[in-house]
Design an enzyme around this catalytic site. Structure first.
Site, PDB file in Angstrom:
ATOM      1  N   ASP A   1      33.665  92.592  74.297  1.00 26.74           N
ATOM      2  CA  ASP A   1      33.184  93.721  73.493  1.00 26.74           C
ATOM      3  C   ASP A   1      34.003  93.929  72.234  1.00 26.74           C
ATOM      4  O   ASP A   1      33.617  94.699  71.353  1.00 26.74           O
ATOM      5  CB  ASP A   1      33.281  95.009  74.320  1.00 26.74           C
ATOM      6  CG  ASP A   1      32.006  95.297  75.086  1.00 26.74           C
ATOM      7  OD1 ASP A   1      30.936  94.868  74.623  1.00 26.74           O
ATOM      8  OD2 ASP A   1      32.088  95.946  76.130  1.00 26.74           O
TER       9      ASP A   1
HETATM   10  C1  GLC Z   1      34.918  95.953  79.636  1.00 27.87           C
HETATM   11  C2  GLC Z   1      33.421  96.111  79.568  1.00 27.87           C
HETATM   12  C3  GLC Z   1      32.734  94.788  79.711  1.00 27.87           C
HETATM   13  C4  GLC Z   1      33.323  93.807  78.755  1.00 27.87           C
HETATM   14  C5  GLC Z   1      34.827  93.707  78.884  1.00 27.87           C
HETATM   15  C6  GLC Z   1      35.452  92.817  77.858  1.00 27.87           C
HETATM   16  O1  GLC Z   1      35.268  95.587  80.919  1.00 27.87           O
HETATM   17  O2  GLC Z   1      32.969  97.000  80.553  1.00 27.87           O
HETATM   18  O3  GLC Z   1      31.364  94.921  79.490  1.00 27.87           O
HETATM   19  O4  GLC Z   1      32.728  92.587  78.984  1.00 27.87           O
HETATM   20  O5  GLC Z   1      35.381  94.974  78.758  1.00 27.87           O
HETATM   21  O6  GLC Z   1      35.449  93.352  76.595  1.00 27.87           O
HETATM   22  C1  GLC Z   2      36.708  99.008  74.427  1.00 24.59           C
HETATM   23  C2  GLC Z   2      37.428  98.192  75.483  1.00 24.59           C
HETATM   24  C3  GLC Z   2      36.555  97.158  76.119  1.00 24.59           C
HETATM   25  C4  GLC Z   2      35.246  97.781  76.511  1.00 24.59           C
HETATM   26  C5  GLC Z   2      34.591  98.472  75.296  1.00 24.59           C
HETATM   27  C6  GLC Z   2      33.226  99.070  75.590  1.00 24.59           C
HETATM   28  O1  GLC Z   2      36.460  98.242  73.323  1.00 24.59           O
HETATM   29  O2  GLC Z   2      38.565  97.554  74.967  1.00 24.59           O
HETATM   30  O3  GLC Z   2      37.207  96.589  77.212  1.00 24.59           O
HETATM   31  O4  GLC Z   2      34.405  96.809  77.012  1.00 24.59           O
HETATM   32  O5  GLC Z   2      35.469  99.467  74.846  1.00 24.59           O
HETATM   33  O6  GLC Z   2      33.253 100.272  76.219  1.00 24.59           O
END
Ligand code: GLC
Ligand code: GLC
Length: 814
Positions: free
Chosen positions: A487
């Site tokens: 993300d």
């Molecule tokens: C969080 C989010 C997931 C994403 C991950 C890596 O765990 O819930 O959807 O893939 O971060 O950014």
């Molecule tokens: C933030 C976190 C990530 C998550 C995203 C979406 O960027 O670092 O892990 O997946 O939020 O909520």
């Protein structure tokens, strides 16, 4: 250093000192009513949706930490001294303390000056309430005169509003107290048809419902004035902060033990049966009173607790393994499976790190969670799949998140995460492999919840696949959109404004930046979809998918391979990310993990080479980091990933969710030793002895462990709600132990460490119990199966004839 120990026989983790590095929590409830509870009774409760139906308050980010909970106080009538058997909130030292976190319950208590008090907290199956069973025992040689107080602070339902809209909140609070039961009915007069209640089995001496009356001015929960004074004042809350507090006076003879039951519950009335009498403002309690009366009876509470135990025994009994590794055993047989239930129920909504108001259910998250959950309660997995698919957009794209209460896509975060659609294929495929229920594909499911737009679920999968084909970039790789699985790799964002969301800001057209990770995902999901099409007799369609998969593999070969490992992406300038040409972020885990998991480069040695480099550059004793070298500064063209200090979160932290992709990759190249070694590095139980450093619970996975660039390397954060649970369960159960569900039956194909003599397991699959014995005859992974005494070819156990309910499988490895 440890703060407790595993009691495997009772399926409990026993915490023996209250001041754990962080609050170590457990979940209550597994259907519609939920709570989180820490080892010192902190936490809160909600009905279905942690934001919109919050029953009790909790203060996130508070000092002292973990404030707000299910607080009980005992007061000695002679000395006037008072304390909390759960340590918090008074933090009065006890002579002995323990918290037993078990399957859907926690027992917390202590002994002080000869008075032992323990509370068992749980949610009965099928009910929207929680039971606190408090047992007080007088071990003194003489009689004791005690007062018992139990308290909760009500949340005014919408947790977001509750924490922000004080000009309104301080005026709306309303309660009723009838027959010793406290009813919290804020907003019931208008549009809410639900209320909460707090009841007590003891002969209540008094109650309070006004926080100010109970605590006294300027006091915290550690020093309630009414407890100190030994007298609740029967206060009625009018606005401000409504609470529930009961006082029970207890005279205990020497050696005597007494139980008091408290109930905290949620009840809805239908709109036309709201008030009693109908033209009054008084809650109609006729439907809830029998439930309250029932569970205030200790025997009924015990029976409900026994039923909960049976439920968990049967759910966990579906898969049990006995391996040479005690950590793997307790994770597989107890805690990892248990965590998978929590991640399925909560997605990423409510934990100590997820405030319950931040996000709903993630599309990719929930689909992945199915990998670890589907065998436990397939009917609920089915329902979830259909809900998720209904938030898919006609384009095949998907809302990134949806609210569980409304089941509607979350507009704030929207869509455009280009990996999302493929996880639906993976989730559905996992469901069919487990259940053999092909009918799910024919279920009519709408797009974006629009009535009239329904197609069979199968078409949703077709659109998921096509979504990527319609969004290919300059190299023929999938365009990344807002982000892929990571993300925080935001290649179209270019944000220079503080506070802007990295996930939703898009300053670029999005026609250039490509993801090699999505390419690997596409190959994997495409093969799954082809296998499904094949068995639906859609041969040409299946061949078409395989054709696209082959083309994508070729593109990965030409443009996604960096010479020694898989590239990660191309940015908006068309430059490589995750390449030896980069100064920072030369190699990434996601593309290497997923491409090898998908079997890309197995034949020509690229998979093995990529994994060798992952080992060399990314592996640490605490797990495998996301990338190396870490980003030392903010790169506007990379997005959130470079916003984190080196070693944390997606900037070279150990993101535990993705470690199992590499474990599975290692099994695919036949390296059971390293696969299991990686498994052990992040395995919570195996890290128990370094609890001081690890900080989080030693019985569940955390999302993140600080990477080698971080000053706190090895420290975990964000436990419980993470895709790590499902993926590690899937990696150990289905790839390392190799007991794998397929469209055609149960496969047994372990890739275990060379030193293991074998293991045994029991797996209930499509109504048949498979008793599996694995024996090592040689060092390799070649499988010879004997099923009920007869040697068979291949590694898939043929489904037994109808009526057979148990099958014995001997698997010899050589
Ligand atoms: C969080 C989010 C997931 C994403 C991950 C890596 O765990 O819930 O959807 O893939 O971060 O950014
Ligand atoms: C933030 C976190 C990530 C998550 C995203 C979406 O960027 O670092 O892990 O997946 O939020 O909520």
């Amino acid at each position: 250093m440890k703060f407790g120990y595993f009691d495997d026989r009772n399926r409990e983790y026993v915490i023996t000192r209250p001041d754990t590095p962080l609050p170590w929590i457990n979940y209550l409830g597994c259907e519609e009513y939920f709570g989180i509870i820490s080892n010192t009774a902190g936490g809160y409760s909600f009905y279905r949706d942690a934001r919109l139906r919050r029953l009790t308050r909790y203060r996130y980010n508070n000092a002292p930490t973990d404030t707000g909970g299910r607080y009980i106080y005992l007061r000695d009538g002679v000395s006037g001294c008072y304390w909390s058997p759960s340590w918090q909130p008074t933090r009065h030292p006890a002579e002995e303390y323990s918290c037993r976190h078990g399957m859907g319950y926690s027992v917390i208590g202590s002994a002080y000056k000869g008075i032992e008090a323990r509370t068992r907290y749980f949610v009965p199956l099928g009910e929207n309430l929680e039971i606190w069973q408090l047992t007080v025992t007088n071990h003194r040689p003489a009689a004791a005169r005690l007062s018992v107080f139990a308290s909760v602070e009500f949340c005014l339902w919408d947790a977001q509003d509750d924490a922000t809209n004080f000009q309104r909140n301080y005026n709306t609070g309303e309660v009723e107290v009838v027959d010793g039961v406290i009813y919290h009915k804020t907003e019931y007069r208008e549009r809410r048809n639900h209320f909460a209640y707090f009841a007590c089995s003891g002969k209540a001496a008094a109650f309070d419902t006004s926080r100010d009356a109970f605590l006294g001015p300027y006091n915290g929960w550690d020093k309630p004035a009414a407890v100190a004074a030994d007298k609740l004042t029967n206060s009625l809350a009018h606005g401000w902060a409504p609470i529930g507090a009961h006082q029970v006076d207890l005279d205990l003879a020497a050696g005597e033990s007494r139980q008091i039951v408290f109930l905290l519950g949620y009840q809805e009335n239908s709109a036309d049966q709201k008030f009693d009498p109908p033209n009054s403002q008084t809650i109609d309690k006729r439907r809830v009173q029998p439930t309250i009366a029932k569970y205030l009876d200790g025997k009924e509470a015990d029976a409900a607790f026994a039923r909960l135990g049976e439920y968990w025994k049967s759910v966990l009994g579906i898969f049990q393994a006995d391996t040479p590794d005690p950590h793997a055993n307790r994770m597989v047989n107890i805690w990892n499976a248990y965590q998978c239930m929590a991640t399925f129920n909560m997605s990423r909504s409510a934990s100590l790190y997820e405030s319950g108001i931040g996000r709903g259910l993630g599309f990719r998250d929930s689909n992945q969670d199915l990998l670890g959950f589907v065998h436990m309660v397939p009917a609920r997995a089915r329902e979830r799949i259909l809900d998720l698919a209904a938030t898919q957009l006609p384009s095949g794209g998907a809302y990134h998140q949806y609210q569980p209460l409304t089941k509607r896509g979350n507009n704030d975060i929207g869509s455009g995460f280009n990996d999302d659609p493929h996880w639906l294929i993976i989730g559905v495929s996992a469901y069919i492999k487990e259940t053999g229920d092909w009918s799910i594909l024919d279920e009519p499911v709408a797009y974006d919840n629009q009535p009239g737009s329904e197609t069979p679920l199968y078409e949703h999968l077709q659109r998921s696949f096509r979504y990527t084909l319609e969004r290919l970039g300059p190299h023929g790789l999938p365009l990344i959109g807002r982000a892929d699985w990571n993300d925080c790799l935001n290649l179209n964002c270019f944000s220079d404004t503080p506070g802007q969301s990295f996930q939703t800001t898009t300053n670029k057209e999005g026609k250039v930046a490509e993801s090699v990770f999505i390419a690997g995902l596409f190959v994997y999901a495409g093969r799954e979809l082809a296998a499904i099409a094949e068995r639906r007799n859609l041969k040409a369609e299946a061949a078409g998918y395989l054709d696209e998969v082959a083309k994508m593999e070729k593109v990965i070969d030409e443009h996604g391979w960096d010479g020694e490992w898989f590239l990660r992406a191309y940015n908006d300038f068309g430059q490589k990310i995750g390449s030896k040409e980069n100064e920072e972020g030369k190699i990434f885990i996601e593309s290497n993990g997923f491409c090898t998991l998908a079997g890309i480069g197995l034949e020509d040695g690229r998979a093995a080479l990529a994994l060798k480099n992952v080992h060399e550059h990314l592996a640490t004793p605490h797990g495998i980091v996301v990338q190396q070298p870490a980003y030392s500064k903010y790169y506007i063209e990379m997005g959130e990933i470079s916003s984190y200090p080196p070693g944390y979160k997606e900037n070279a932290g150990i993101f535990c969710h993705v470690n199992p992709w590499v474990m599975i990759g290692e099994t695919r190249v036949g390296n059971g030793d390293l696969a299991f070694d990686y498994y052990s590095r992040i395995c919570p139980s195996a890290r128990e002895s370094i609890s001081e450093l690890h900080s989080c619970e030693p019985y569940v996975y955390a999302q993140m462990i600080a990477g080698k660039d971080a000053p706190t390397h090895g420290e975990a954060k964000n436990s419980w709600l993470t895709g790590t649970a499902a993926w590690n369960y899937y990696a150990i159960a289905q790839w390392i132990l190799g007991i794998r569900v397929t469209l055609d039956g149960l496969e047994v194909s372990p890739v275990i460490p060379k030193a293991w003599p074998g293991f045994t397991a029991s797996r209930t699959y499509r109504g048949v119990v498979y008793k599996i014995t694995v024996e090592r005859k040689g060092e390799g992974n070649a499988v010879a199966l004997t099923v009920d005494g007869k040697a068979i070819a291949g590694s898939i156990v043929p489904p037994p004839p109808a009526g057979v309910t148990e099958v014995n499988v001997l698997c010899q490895l050589s």
